[in-house]
Design a protein around this motif. Structure first.
Motif, PDB file in Angstrom:
ATOM      1  N   LEU A   1       7.130 -48.033  23.302  1.00 27.40           N
ATOM      2  CA  LEU A   1       5.981 -47.234  23.736  1.00 27.40           C
ATOM      3  C   LEU A   1       4.916 -48.137  24.355  1.00 27.40           C
ATOM      4  CD1 LEU A   1       5.776 -44.812  20.695  1.00 27.40           C
ATOM      5  CD2 LEU A   1       6.182 -44.129  23.055  1.00 27.40           C
TER       6      LEU A   1
ATOM      7  N   MET B   1      -0.775 -41.706  21.052  1.00 28.16           N
ATOM      8  CA  MET B   1      -0.798 -40.959  19.799  1.00 28.16           C
ATOM      9  C   MET B   1       0.527 -41.160  19.047  1.00 28.16           C
ATOM     10  SD  MET B   1       0.449 -37.932  18.545  1.00 28.16           S
ATOM     11  CE  MET B   1       0.853 -36.987  19.996  1.00 28.16           C
ATOM     12  N   ILE B   2       1.617 -41.151  19.781  1.00 28.13           N
ATOM     13  CA  ILE B   2       2.914 -41.342  19.118  1.00 28.13           C
ATOM     14  C   ILE B   2       3.023 -42.757  18.572  1.00 28.13           C
ATOM     15  CG2 ILE B   2       5.405 -41.422  19.518  1.00 28.13           C
ATOM     16  CD1 ILE B   2       5.007 -39.000  21.352  1.00 28.13           C
TER      17      ILE B   2
ATOM     18  N   ASP C   1      13.083 -49.991  12.829  1.00 26.92           N
ATOM     19  CA  ASP C   1      13.314 -49.047  13.931  1.00 26.92           C
ATOM     20  C   ASP C   1      11.998 -48.529  14.491  1.00 26.92           C
ATOM     21  OD1 ASP C   1      15.948 -49.369  13.471  1.00 26.92           O
ATOM     22  OD2 ASP C   1      16.378 -47.290  12.906  1.00 26.92           O
ATOM     23  N   TYR C   2      11.107 -48.158  13.617  1.00 26.56           N
ATOM     24  CA  TYR C   2       9.839 -47.625  14.109  1.00 26.56           C
ATOM     25  C   TYR C   2       9.036 -48.695  14.832  1.00 26.56           C
ATOM     26  CZ  TYR C   2      10.279 -42.915  12.364  1.00 26.56           C
ATOM     27  OH  TYR C   2      10.684 -41.625  12.187  1.00 26.56           O
TER      28      TYR C   2
ATOM     29  N   ALA D   1      -0.621 -39.096  25.142  1.00 22.47           N
ATOM     30  CA  ALA D   1       0.427 -38.639  24.220  1.00 22.47           C
ATOM     31  C   ALA D   1       1.176 -39.830  23.633  1.00 22.47           C
ATOM     32  CB  ALA D   1       1.391 -37.711  24.958  1.00 22.47           C
ATOM     33  N   LEU D   2       1.516 -40.791  24.486  1.00 23.52           N
ATOM     34  CA  LEU D   2       2.295 -41.923  23.991  1.00 23.52           C
ATOM     35  C   LEU D   2       1.460 -42.799  23.052  1.00 23.52           C
ATOM     36  CD1 LEU D   2       4.569 -42.987  26.987  1.00 23.52           C
ATOM     37  CD2 LEU D   2       4.845 -41.153  25.323  1.00 23.52           C
TER      38      LEU D   2
ATOM     39  N   THR E   1       1.368 -42.779  15.325  1.00 21.94           N
ATOM     40  CA  THR E   1       2.146 -42.053  14.320  1.00 21.94           C
ATOM     41  C   THR E   1       3.347 -42.879  13.855  1.00 21.94           C
ATOM     42  OG1 THR E   1       1.538 -40.068  15.535  1.00 21.94           O
ATOM     43  CG2 THR E   1       3.221 -39.837  13.832  1.00 21.94           C
ATOM     44  N   TYR E   2       4.021 -43.470  14.814  1.00 23.81           N
ATOM     45  CA  TYR E   2       5.202 -44.267  14.457  1.00 23.81           C
ATOM     46  C   TYR E   2       4.799 -45.484  13.633  1.00 23.81           C
ATOM     47  CZ  TYR E   2       8.665 -41.688  17.200  1.00 23.81           C
ATOM     48  OH  TYR E   2       9.528 -40.741  17.665  1.00 23.81           O
TER      49      TYR E   2
ATOM     50  N   ILE F   1      15.710 -52.696  28.074  1.00 25.37           N
ATOM     51  CA  ILE F   1      14.767 -51.928  28.870  1.00 25.37           C
ATOM     52  C   ILE F   1      13.463 -52.702  29.000  1.00 25.37           C
ATOM     53  CG2 ILE F   1      13.546 -49.732  29.070  1.00 25.37           C
ATOM     54  CD1 ILE F   1      16.577 -49.464  29.097  1.00 25.37           C
TER      55      ILE F   1
ATOM     56  N   LYS G   1      10.379 -48.805  18.206  1.00 30.16           N
ATOM     57  CA  LYS G   1       9.927 -47.669  19.010  1.00 30.16           C
ATOM     58  C   LYS G   1       8.489 -47.892  19.469  1.00 30.16           C
ATOM     59  CE  LYS G   1      13.177 -44.445  16.967  1.00 30.16           C
ATOM     60  NZ  LYS G   1      13.454 -43.367  16.009  1.00 30.16           N
TER      61      LYS G   1
ATOM     62  N   VAL H   1      18.161 -47.742  19.615  1.00 28.22           N
ATOM     63  CA  VAL H   1      16.742 -47.580  19.910  1.00 28.22           C
ATOM     64  C   VAL H   1      16.505 -48.422  21.159  1.00 28.22           C
ATOM     65  CG1 VAL H   1      14.401 -48.009  19.087  1.00 28.22           C
ATOM     66  CG2 VAL H   1      16.158 -47.296  17.470  1.00 28.22           C
ATOM     67  N   GLN H   2      15.688 -47.912  22.069  1.00 24.00           N
ATOM     68  CA  GLN H   2      15.431 -48.681  23.289  1.00 24.00           C
ATOM     69  C   GLN H   2      14.750 -49.996  22.934  1.00 24.00           C
ATOM     70  OE1 GLN H   2      13.327 -45.355  24.685  1.00 24.00           O
ATOM     71  NE2 GLN H   2      14.872 -44.684  26.141  1.00 24.00           N
TER      72      GLN H   2
ATOM     73  N   ALA I   1       4.544 -41.000  32.830  1.00 24.36           N
ATOM     74  CA  ALA I   1       4.337 -41.023  31.377  1.00 24.36           C
ATOM     75  C   ALA I   1       2.909 -40.621  30.991  1.00 24.36           C
ATOM     76  CB  ALA I   1       4.650 -42.422  30.842  1.00 24.36           C
ATOM     77  N   ASP I   2       2.813 -39.812  29.981  1.00 18.38           N
ATOM     78  CA  ASP I   2       1.517 -39.302  29.530  1.00 18.38           C
ATOM     79  C   ASP I   2       0.891 -40.307  28.569  1.00 18.38           C
ATOM     80  OD1 ASP I   2      -0.565 -38.082  28.179  1.00 18.38           O
ATOM     81  OD2 ASP I   2       0.382 -36.112  28.185  1.00 18.38           O
TER      82      ASP I   2
END
Lengths: 1002, 1002
Positions: free
Chosen positions: B247, B216-217, B239-240, B213-214, B220-221, B62, B243, B32-33, B209-210
């Motif tokens: 993000l 929203m993700i 992990d989430y 959208a990110l 969700t994550y 990163i 992520k 995972v980054q 990058a949007d």
């Protein structure tokens, strides 16, 4: 585990060191979850385009659906890969690979290392390649692939991809029963480091992941990938595609992806992979291929080229001094990396035809051709080959004699020119007469070529002419072959036949067995070839290998009081997997015998190519494996194979035990999550439809009450096994497992049998047939109605097979059935619109299959055509009719009969009107005789060809007499029309039976 | 790059080998980054709980916002870390670390390796630790941390975390000017392998990058992480969270996260990190701590313990035979890993007080105490210390004499008991008289203890008594200290003072310089300590180091015709970073002088601790760095430092050049993307508000037209620099950079100055003050209105500082200003509701700060309190009033004045009614005198204390006379009420000036 055995981490470090010493870049695992090291841009992008690239890296690979909650000894949702890419092929990649195994302590002499055909493809990446699974003592430890395409782009050069399954290699090295018990390093057990997370991830993938949320994220990431591509950003777009791929895997594991959806997802990922690849290629070009001038890789390939040049010069120099004697043996050995089983068989067959043809064309006489081979070599031995092609004389015709010679008989310039063009003098010409005309002619003599020359010219074509099921490129020549061609022995007598093919130059050196390190054997004379092969202990003849395996296997089975049933397919395959077979007996724990035998046998035969051992009907806890090599250290090989089968059976037991915790009926609701097809709903929806359709079909098939009840119960459970773990894992067991679980769950043997047999072509019971037929009708009607009928060769739902099964089932069971009614019944239950047009489409589709079936059964095209129009809707009837019609057409009176009938048809065919027959107005006895026979025929009519032909036979004399004695087209209209009405009725007798007009002689 | 220099990949393999040989598990990068190896579960989870854990792995890390589109020599969005975790601390982790550097060819003798304080924390992970940046020749190459907390959980044991910046180490090793030029391995340049993807990722993070959208993700994550936690799944939840973190980083880089949002995101991630950590801990307990019994790690720690035990036994055995002479020198050296600059200073100060106190308490006489130290040692030298504490006699009182002796003068049991309890016989007792009563008494003699005993007992307390700004735990004793304490020298004369502290036992061995491998020096006698330190070439005295640095630096600056301005803060810091200072002169490219000097100086001073070299006002392209070590290989050190400054300046140039491509005004719209606070909008919204508020405030401040125009223009551009790259990168330059860019963009010097000074406490121009005051008013009013006033010590928006700046600015500029009006004007412009209640809250908050300011200025609590109620709204007035009131209270007549006034207040205070004064009804001359003076006072009233006191001084005689001569509470109600009305008016004179009732004497 001996004290010098490497622990997991040392093994990895050793491999990294090894490959870096071979000039590989040492890369890092990717920071996006991937299913395989292939998806790391260091592979999937770097293999594109012309630049060299050599890399090695570890990749923790996530395959959600391989998760077993840590309960399996070697299957996990995460395993560690070591990925190596060699681009271009260095010429000896397998040797380098085997060297890496030696570097971590795997001595090929002590093990059985096998290269088992594996054609890799990734529909999501638009990538494919040919290669092998590499087996270590029966365990798959590596995927080895020559990468042909990636992202939908052909690769040039081809890359060698070597993917080590590190966990399994370590498992074998450490001799543990489970990965969890392995020594990871620093005193830590592999399981202590990884097991808990493994269990949790499985739990997440199988039971917790939020399907709707992940689908939404998939869509979002896909959009983001496309936005990146629009902005020209290759790497970020690829990352998002990888993320999509992982999301897809989770959704799939969660059971949330149906068949059509799956194809759609793959298509979406592939489209992006393709765009990414094209953008990458363009980018590399713009960057002017930075790796092209890599000094390390250039030096390595220069060195390789120099060595090979030097070697060839030596051989050709050597050869130019030597020539064959007349009648010397010729040998051609095409050495390659391991050929797939089917390719070996097929190549040998092709050579058996092509070699004599080649020799004949070259006019090289010979005594005998011998052709055989092993996975690594195709051998052509020609005994008593001439050293030179035969001379031939032929007569060549020239200009007309009167133009060639003048009146005085002196040759004209035309004669001189002709003679000169043939290399002759005018004196060599003679005159021949042909068709009353006279020409000059000459006898031309063609001298045969030396065998070395003609073979050197033609052998490349011989090799190029071999066709394989699938072939591949591997080096700069871009020549295709089944697998990389690595050496060529071509000797006539003592002399090398010098040629080059696919970058390989012919010579006199063959290659020994892999377990001995593939030693070189130099062959001084073609006649020594067999000796060399024997010395190498290679069993060249397929049949000898087959026999040795069969005999050894039987012997071993007998030693434990068992036997091996005949299994020619498996025997053939195993025979083609080894160059020196040594069967060995392995055992497994008795406890696994509690699993259904079909499971054990499927695992042994399909996955492991083991022969199962039986005592009578009963499986014994033994298996026979066949090693490629000798008896030395056979205990290590046996031990390895036993570990493998244990893991495989444990996997099966894991599924089985999970499955039997529930009744079969409990799986039915789960079918709601398995999409059959988007518009047609889930397999639960299909089940619900079948629950209505089966009773209807059973009625049409005339089932009795008991059979109907059986069919109904079987239908309710029919698809349940699709939701069981065992069938999800081993699709080939679908139906059969369902039957097993049903019986175990207390269903009657009849119900279980109907479930078990539902996917078979031919049902064994009436109840089973009702289910099978209804299932096919539902699929055909539904998918055609959804607009998903097969197009071209594309038949994703296997509707051709469904149609064939319908035909075979009905005919084998001698069962009449009106497909029109059946399809309408099925169509009425569909959630999509059903129309007569669709019905006719399906019927035409089935008819097409039926036509093929009948033609394959040997019926003539015209007979089949005659029946197709009238009988398609009832395949059994059509089959019977084909037999009957064929028989009729072969009877001595057929011509007479057909002619009589044809006369009736011909005279009435142009009529637009259909006349009413007034029997009482028929006055002539000839008319009355026809009418009487017609009345009998019409009464007898039952739609069969037999009855029709019998009727026709009875009618024929009357018809013939009628036409002979009576003018049908009487001037009196009433009389004429009454006669025509009579003949119309006769012509109508064939309606619903056959269209005789398409038969010869009509 | 010499031929035996390691390429990048070999360097990595060498490090992995090194640490695996030290017993570390070799782990893999995470899939995972992550922003750092710390986030890999192999760190952030494994550091939790009691189990040992030793691991090494590479982590491609990163950090989106470090992306420079590949244009910087060593800053990239992706860099490679090597992460090492040692749990528990093995006792010698720095030595192990330095060993690893040697393993890859970094000889500490040839370089300058420095440990520079770095207190690491991750608000997203709820983690923190203390440690250092490790510098190699000025380049940060490693973060070295003792991990104290993770996921909000205290760590026990503490883990050592070593995070190598692999790219920078390789850069230094290979001596290249840019990472892109480095040799990665296999003939591949680092840039060829990584540059293109680097550029693309930057493009994505910064521009593509949007955001929606990110976001929203992210949501969700986060939900998915919580669902995992509910299901007890630690690893997937983690992990989430990772992520989410990635993000967040992308959103942040995209400029889509404001200050409050940032804090909210951190809070969300931290909450999940905490839940994950607690779940992990619970899980490990349930699994019964699988690593606890690790044989490799256990063996290592056993060995370490055994060595240390043996060593100590040797020393104590040795010591027991030796004792100090009276007057021998005593030395205590507390050896540790490198102390932070501030901790060193503070510890020395504390010891200077504590040591004499300790000796006095132990009654150990001494001649002189000397205390000094370096980053690695605190040294206490006591000259002429007694070998034993002084004896003392004291008289102890016993029971009353008449109870101790009976009538016959014979001692009773009470006397015997008393004597016995003091270790005396009854004969030793005497009788004393006290307060007319007689008691038995005894003279008790206390013998001084031997110095070794008393010091052994008290030295641990001495060390434990040292307080640090932040302290940390590192081993099983869980003792806290600034950094790990590693050795203790404690000698009195020739004898070791035996004690143990924090698991370290005292001895006679000190430790030399790091660049020499920290060699051991045995000290036979405390008097030899200085010699040993001198032999080790350590400069123990802070002042000597400071002088050496200053002299050396000046000398070097002079050598290039420059000078170094006084910079005591930097000099102090550098002095505390070295044990043996060697200044060196380095240069940088002249072209960088085109950058604003403030940028160059900030980089040199703040980031590198270099002294900038000036010629007059002008910077020269030179700098002075200070090496810890001698002159040997100083060229290598210089070279390294020059590489570092080049990269840093290149980074600054990258930003600067990007910024000046646009006019300052062009950045203003960008402010729309920078959230100031969710409810208060963006910095663009703030700018728009200030554009209205500044003119209003300017009016209140009485600015002239020119100043108003300047203020207006400055306001329009004031926040623009927050959107510039330079300020995003170096926040400390905010305002100042804005001023620079404004001037460069053609604004007037006045406008530029107002922008530049806006964050200063005190404005230098009226226009600047209008902007600064308005800005603070907007922030205070807005954030309080949004309910975000500081709570407890939590002040995320630094509102305390804003309030202080308001106060300091107004008072320093002697500017009256009514904060009530100012706040109302600011409040009216807010997008959130503004009320009088909020205004009063803000005013009370500012009042609180003002109170502190006044108290800090030396005004008494009562004076401040007297003013607070009445003057808070005008800080300048309050300040002046405090001075005046203080002066008044110190005047000789103050008591009289206050008393007179107080009498008026006291008599009228109980009244509910306010009476109207009827002056004409005042008949008595005493009444009339007061009324006349009152009239004058009321006419003079201007709200100042001076005027009030003057009025009071005029009134006092009349008041005093009135009270002396007249009965206020006359029986006649009209007369009484008129008198009370008079006094009420007198009492009211202080209204709006001060509440005198809180003063002493009222």
């Amino acid at each position: 585990m001996s004290s010098d055995t490497l622990n997991f981490q040392k093994m990895i470090l050793r491999l990294l060191e090894y490959w870096q010493a071979q000039g590989c870049l040492v890369w890092q695992p990717y920071n996006v979850q991937v299913g395989a090291g292939t998806m790391n841009p260091a592979t999937i992008l770097r293999v594109l385009g012309p630049e060299p690239w050599n890399v090695v890296y570890v990749e923790p690979s996530i395959r959600a659906d391989d998760g077993r909650f840590g309960e399996n000894p070697n299957r996990m949702q995460q395993h560690y890969q070591l990925q190596v890419i060699l681009k271009p092929d260095p010429g000896n990649p397998i040797e380098l690979y085997l060297g890496s195994l030696e570097a971590i302590g795997i001595d090929p002499r002590q093990h059985d290392i096998r290269f088992v055909e594996d054609n890799w493809q990734s529909p999501a990446l638009g990538a494919w390649g040919l290669g092998w699974e590499v087996w270590l003592d029966g365990q798959e430890i590596t995927q080895y692939t020559y990468f042909q395409q990636a992202g939908g782009v052909d690769l040039d050069p081809v890359s060698v991809e070597i993917t080590y399954g590190l966990d399994r290699i370590a498992l074998a090295l450490q001799g543990k029963n489970s990965v969890w018990e392995m020594d990871y390093g620093a005193g830590v057990k592999y399981g202590d480091a990884l097991l808990q997370a493994e269990i949790e991830h499985c739990q997440y993938y199988f039971n917790v992941a939020d399907v709707d949320a992940l689908k939404m994220i998939y869509d979002t990431y896909e959009r983001e990938a496309l936005r990146c591509l629009e902005a020209g950003l290759v790497a970020p777009a690829h990352d998002y595609n990888l993320k999509c791929s992982q999301l897809f895997n989770v959704l799939d594991t969660r059971g949330a992806v149906g068949v059509t959806e799956r194809a759609q997802y793959f298509g979406r990922m592939r489209r992006i992979a393709n765009k990414v690849s094209l953008a990458y290629l363009e980018q590399r070009q713009r960057l002017e291929y930075p790796f092209a001038g890599n000094p390390v890789w250039k030096a390595a390939s220069d060195e390789q080229r120099a060595t090979s040049e030097e070697h060839f010069e030596l051989i050709t120099h050597h050869s130019s001094l030597i020539t064959p004697e007349d009648g010397d043996t010729f040998v051609l050995e095409i050495g390659s990396e391991e050929l797939p089983h089917g390719d070996l068989t097929s190549a040998l067959e092709q050579l058996r035809a092509a070699v004599p043809a080649l020799l004949d064309a070259a006019r090289l006489s010979y005594e005998r051709v011998e052709i055989d081979g092993t996975p690594r070599r195709l051998a052509v031995i020609v005994h008593g080959l001439a050293a030179r092609g035969a001379d031939v004389e032929s007569v060549v015709k020239g200009p007309p004699a009167d133009r060639a010679f003048d009146a005085s008989g002196k040759p004209t310039p035309a004669a001189a020119g002709f003679a000169k063009s043939r290399g002759l003098s005018v004196d060599d010409l003679s005159v021949v007469e042909e068709g009353g005309k006279r020409y000059v002619s000459a006898v031309v003599r063609e001298t045969g070529w030396p065998s070395l020359d003609v073979l050197a010219e033609r052998l490349p074509d011989l090799i190029a002419g071999i066709r394989f099921e699938k072939s591949m490129r591997w080096n700069g020549t871009n020549v295709s072959y089944s697998r990389p061609l690595r050496w060529l022995v071509a000797l006539h007598g003592p002399a090398v036949v010098p040629f080059e093919y696919a970058g390989v130059r012919s010579g006199r050196v063959t290659c020994g067995l892999r377990p001995y390190g593939s030693p070189a054997y130099e062959i001084r004379h073609a006649a020594d070839y067999r000796t060399a092969i024997d010395n190498a202990t290679i069993v060249l003849h397929t049949d000898a290998r087959r026999k040795a395996i069969a005999a050894g296997a039987h012997e071993l089975a007998r030693s434990v009081g068992g036997a091996i049933p005949d299994d020619p397919a498996l025997l053939d395959e195993v025979t083609n997997l080894v160059e020196r077979p040594t069967p060995l007996l392995g055992s497994f724990e008795e406890r696994f015998l509690a699993l259904p035998p079909m499971v054990l046998v499927a695992v042994m035969r399909k996955h492991q190519r083991y022969f199962p051992v039986y005592k009578g009907d009963k499986l014994l806890p033994w298996f026979i494996a066949v090693r490629n090599g000798d008896e030395e250290h056979l205990d290590i090989v046996r031990d390895g194979n036993e570990h493998v089968i244990r893991a495989r059976f444990a996997d099966a037991a894991f599924f089985y035990e999970k499955d039997i915790r529930q009744s079969p009926a409990a799986f039915v609701p789960e079918l709601g999550k398995l999409t059959f097809q988007t518009e047609l709903g889930s397999f639960l929806d299909k089940t619900r439809r079948l629950e209505q359709l089966v009773p209807a079909v059973a009625g049409m098939l005339g089932l009795d009450e008991t059979a109907r009840a059986t069919a109904a119960r079987a239908t309710a459970l029919a698809k349940a096994d699709l939701a069981t773990n065992m069938v999800v894992e081993m699709t080939s067991l679908q139906g059969k497992m369902g039957g097993h679980y049903a019986l175990r769950g207390g269903e009657s043997p009849e119900v279980a049998a109907a479930i078990a047999g539902q996917y078979e072509a031919v049902s064994e019971s009436a109840a089973g047939m009702a289910l099978a037929v209804a299932d096919r009708l539902d699929s055909l009607a539904g998918l055609f109605a959804a607009g998903l009928g097969p197009k071209g060769s594309n038949d994703p739902f296997a509707l051709r097979r469904a149609a064939l099964h319908l035909i075979e089932n009905l005919t084998a069971n001698r069962q009449h059935f009106d497909l029109r009614a059946g399809l309408d019944a099925a169509g009425a239950l569909l959630p999509v619109a059903w129309s007569e047009k669709t019905r006719d489409e399906v019927l035409a589709f089935i008819g097409g299959r039926l036509e093929v079936v009948l033609r394959d059964a040997g019926y003539s095209a015209s007979v089949v055509k005659a029946l197709m129009a009238e009988q398609t809707h009832d395949p059994y009837a059509a089959t019977r009719a084909a037999a009957a019609l064929t028989e009729a057409t072969q009877a001595p009176d057929w011509e007479t009969l057909l002619n009589a009938y044809a006369r009736c048809v011909r005279i009435t065919r142009p009529l637009k009107e259909r006349y009413a027959l007034r029997p009482d107005d028929l006055r002539l006895p000839e008319e009355q005789a026809v009418a009487a026979a017609l009345a009998e025929a019409e009464a007898a009519k039952d739609g069969t060809v037999e009855t029709f032909v019998a009727s026709l036979r009875a009618l024929e004399p009357a018809i013939t007499r009628l036409f002979d004695a009576v003018l049908i087209m009487d001037e009196d209209a009433a009389m004429r029309e009454n006669r025509l009405a009579l003949l119309q009725r006769v012509a109508g007798l064939a309606r619903g039976v056959a269209d005789l007009s398409v038969l010869e002689g009509f």
